[in-house]
Design a protein around this motif. Structure first.
Motif, PDB file in Angstrom:
ATOM      1  N   VAL A 168       0.944  -1.221  -0.132  1.00 28.00           N
ATOM      2  CA  VAL A 168       0.022  -0.056  -0.061  1.00 28.00           C
ATOM      3  C   VAL A 168       0.680   1.366   0.018  1.00 28.00           C
ATOM      4  O   VAL A 168       1.787   1.642   1.019  1.00 28.00           O
ATOM      5  CB  VAL A 168      -1.044   0.073   1.345  1.00 28.00           C
ATOM      6  N   GLY A 169       0.860   2.281  -0.923  1.00 21.67           N
ATOM      7  CA  GLY A 169       1.750   3.186  -1.268  1.00 21.67           C
ATOM      8  C   GLY A 169       1.083   4.480  -0.546  1.00 21.67           C
ATOM      9  O   GLY A 169       1.843   5.560  -0.619  1.00 21.67           O
ATOM     10  N   ASN A 170      -0.093   4.553  -0.012  1.00 18.84           N
ATOM     11  CA  ASN A 170      -0.404   5.867   0.192  1.00 18.84           C
ATOM     12  C   ASN A 170       0.171   6.414   1.500  1.00 18.84           C
ATOM     13  O   ASN A 170       0.123   7.796   1.606  1.00 18.84           O
ATOM     14  CB  ASN A 170      -1.995   5.900   0.195  1.00 18.84           C
ATOM     15  N   MET A 171       0.625   5.551   2.300  1.00 17.68           N
ATOM     16  CA  MET A 171       1.379   6.297   3.642  1.00 17.68           C
ATOM     17  C   MET A 171       2.798   6.883   3.093  1.00 17.68           C
ATOM     18  O   MET A 171       3.113   7.764   3.893  1.00 17.68           O
ATOM     19  CB  MET A 171       1.376   5.328   4.646  1.00 17.68           C
ATOM     20  N   ALA A 172       3.486   6.216   2.103  1.00 17.98           N
ATOM     21  CA  ALA A 172       4.698   6.773   1.577  1.00 17.98           C
ATOM     22  C   ALA A 172       4.235   8.080   0.934  1.00 17.98           C
ATOM     23  O   ALA A 172       4.953   9.052   0.934  1.00 17.98           O
ATOM     24  CB  ALA A 172       5.152   5.833   0.628  1.00 17.98           C
ATOM     25  N   ARG A 173       3.137   7.938   0.045  1.00 16.37           N
ATOM     26  CA  ARG A 173       2.955   9.365  -0.415  1.00 16.37           C
ATOM     27  C   ARG A 173       2.360  10.731   0.665  1.00 16.37           C
ATOM     28  O   ARG A 173       2.756  11.759   0.557  1.00 16.37           O
ATOM     29  CB  ARG A 173       1.361   9.022  -1.373  1.00 16.37           C
ATOM     30  N   LEU A 174       1.775   9.937   1.696  1.00 11.88           N
ATOM     31  CA  LEU A 174       1.360  10.910   2.809  1.00 11.88           C
ATOM     32  C   LEU A 174       2.765  11.468   3.435  1.00 11.88           C
ATOM     33  O   LEU A 174       2.891  12.773   3.300  1.00 11.88           O
ATOM     34  CB  LEU A 174       0.711  10.309   4.075  1.00 11.88           C
TER      35      LEU A 174
END
Length: 148
Positions: free
Chosen positions: A27-33
């Motif tokens: 899941v990449g959305n935490m890296a984007r955050l």
């Protein structure tokens, strides 16, 4: 007991563990955050925006954001950067966090969107929160405030 905190100045203690859990699940959305936060591109500090953390037993269990939805034809908000760590799932963390974001959004606007493509469990989760599938924009689901 689940405690919700508003994240304003710094990402909270425990974010590194949450980031590692998300990465291990692909899941990449935490890296984007993290990138948006550190670079200043997305700090969830504009009008109508918020970033909430959910603590369980004092540990960061999940996080979720609310931003302005620029692609809608009317004032709208978007749930984004939503993630709950695997060890804290099935304990009400996601529901509590989602309910707070939905309430905050629908106190401001009539339309809330989200993209539930991150995992197979996302669409059923958001539908259980009252969202409906919708492909009219760059989102997968919408929730509209009901007329009272």
């Amino acid at each position: 007991m689940i405690q919700l905190i508003r994240i304003i100045d710094d990402l909270p203690d425990g974010f590194d563990a949450l980031l590692a859990d998300a990465a291990s699940e692909g899941v990449g959305n935490m890296a984007r955050l993290a990138e948006g936060w550190t670079g200043g591109g997305q700090r969830f500090d504009g009008d109508g925006e918020a970033l909430l953390g959910a603590l369980l037993a004092g540990e960061l269990a999940g996080i979720g954001g609310l931003s302005v939805e620029p692609a809608a034809d009317e004032p709208a908000r978007r749930v984004r950067r939503f993630y709950v760590r695997p060890t804290f799932r099935r304990q009400g963390v996601a529901r509590t966090l989602a309910a707070a974001l939905v309430q905050e959004a629908l106190d401001q606007v009539d339309l809330l969107t989200c993209n539930a493509a991150a995992s197979p469990a996302a669409a059923p989760f958001w539908e259980a929160q009252g969202f409906s599938p919708d492909d009219t924009g760059p989102w997968t689901h919408v929730l509209r405030r009901s007329a009272s």
